[in-house]
Design a protein around this motif. Structure first.
Motif, mmCIF file in Angstrom:
data_model
loop_
_atom_site.group_PDB
_atom_site.id
_atom_site.type_symbol
_atom_site.label_atom_id
_atom_site.label_comp_id
_atom_site.label_asym_id
_atom_site.label_seq_id
_atom_site.Cartn_x
_atom_site.Cartn_y
_atom_site.Cartn_z
ATOM 1 N N CYS A 15 2.013 33.820 57.908
ATOM 2 C CA CYS A 15 2.455 34.664 58.749
ATOM 3 C C CYS A 15 1.893 35.899 58.680
ATOM 4 O O CYS A 15 2.063 36.782 59.672
ATOM 5 N N VAL A 20 -2.673 34.446 65.602
ATOM 6 C CA VAL A 20 -1.823 33.506 66.442
ATOM 7 C C VAL A 20 -1.770 33.718 67.706
ATOM 8 O O VAL A 20 -1.135 34.517 68.401
ATOM 9 N N MET A 49 0.490 36.711 68.803
ATOM 10 C CA MET A 49 1.585 37.588 68.250
ATOM 11 C C MET A 49 1.182 38.725 67.728
ATOM 12 O O MET A 49 0.170 39.084 67.030
ATOM 13 N N CYS A 59 2.592 39.085 61.354
ATOM 14 C CA CYS A 59 3.175 38.871 62.624
ATOM 15 C C CYS A 59 4.548 39.535 62.752
ATOM 16 O O CYS A 59 5.302 39.910 61.870
ATOM 17 N N ALA A 61 7.027 39.158 64.151
ATOM 18 C CA ALA A 61 8.342 38.212 63.965
ATOM 19 C C ALA A 61 8.709 37.920 62.512
ATOM 20 O O ALA A 61 9.821 37.404 62.243
ATOM 21 N N LEU A 62 7.992 38.062 61.791
ATOM 22 C CA LEU A 62 8.069 37.747 60.227
ATOM 23 C C LEU A 62 9.105 38.884 59.638
ATOM 24 O O LEU A 62 8.975 40.141 59.840
ATOM 25 N N CYS A 72 10.687 33.107 59.614
ATOM 26 C CA CYS A 72 10.490 33.673 61.077
ATOM 27 C C CYS A 72 11.629 34.134 61.862
ATOM 28 O O CYS A 72 12.537 33.300 61.883
ATOM 29 N N ILE A 74 12.064 34.315 64.732
ATOM 30 C CA ILE A 74 12.101 33.430 66.017
ATOM 31 C C ILE A 74 11.835 31.970 65.864
ATOM 32 O O ILE A 74 11.080 31.330 66.707
ATOM 33 N N ARG A 78 9.486 30.007 68.311
ATOM 34 C CA ARG A 78 8.029 30.225 67.823
ATOM 35 C C ARG A 78 6.992 29.594 68.702
ATOM 36 O O ARG A 78 7.193 28.425 69.166
ATOM 37 N N PRO A 79 5.690 30.087 68.929
ATOM 38 C CA PRO A 79 4.762 29.468 69.804
ATOM 39 C C PRO A 79 4.168 28.496 69.156
ATOM 40 O O PRO A 79 4.227 28.014 67.863
ATOM 41 N N CYS A 82 2.248 27.995 65.622
ATOM 42 C CA CYS A 82 2.974 27.853 64.448
ATOM 43 C C CYS A 82 3.603 26.575 64.204
ATOM 44 O O CYS A 82 4.021 26.047 63.195
ATOM 45 N N LEU A 87 2.864 26.824 60.389
ATOM 46 C CA LEU A 87 3.278 28.152 59.590
ATOM 47 C C LEU A 87 4.669 28.024 59.337
ATOM 48 O O LEU A 87 5.519 27.802 60.248
ATOM 49 N N LEU A 88 4.743 28.538 58.139
ATOM 50 C CA LEU A 88 6.190 28.645 57.653
ATOM 51 C C LEU A 88 6.901 27.100 57.679
ATOM 52 O O LEU A 88 8.223 27.075 57.938
#
Ligand code: SF4
Ligand code: SF4
Length: 111
Positions: A15, A20, A49, A59, A61-62, A72, A74, A78-79, A82, A87-88
């Motif tokens: 992230c 992204v 992002m 990001c 949001a991280l 994350c 969110i 998340r989109p 991700c 991702l994560l």
């Protein structure tokens, strides 16, 4: 997987490594759930992002510190990139992109 066994909670590197981008249709102001305020508009149809295209990407949001403890902010909203590329998340954990992201932050590849 228990949180203690999940390497992503001590990482977050992916992230803070990749752009992204996704459709504006995923924004909460449209038909989706990604908070608009954490994104930047690229075109009429795509957005990104916030922070993922910085010279040192991270990001918006991280939450937390990469390589120590991160998550994350969110996760449920998340989109799609991700979700699709993990991702994560377990999907991409340990793959080549994961290893590249970790290397950017001085972290070794996962076993
Ligand atoms: S997928 Fe890989 S780079 Fe991303 S948080 Fe998990 S361990 Fe780190
Ligand atoms: S999983 Fe969350 S913190 Fe990571 S890039 Fe996607 S929105 Fe950002």
């Amino acid at each position: 997987m228990a949180e203690a066994d999940n390497p992503c909670v001590r990482c977050g590197a992916c992230c803070a490594a990749f752009r992204v981008d996704f459709s504006v249709e995923e924004l909460d102001s449209r038909f989706g759930r990604v908070p608009d305020g954490l994104t930047v508009e690229l075109t009429d149809s795509t957005c990104r992002m916030r922070g993922t295209d910085h010279a040192q990407p991270r990001c918006a949001a991280l939450v937390g510190t990469v390589g120590v403890k991160a998550h994350c902010g969110i996760y449920e909203w998340r989109p799609s990139p991700c979700r699709e590329f993990g991702l994560l998340a377990p999907l991409g954990r340990g793959d080549e992109a994961c290893s590249r992201a970790r290397a950017r932050h001085g972290l070794p590849p996962l076993d």
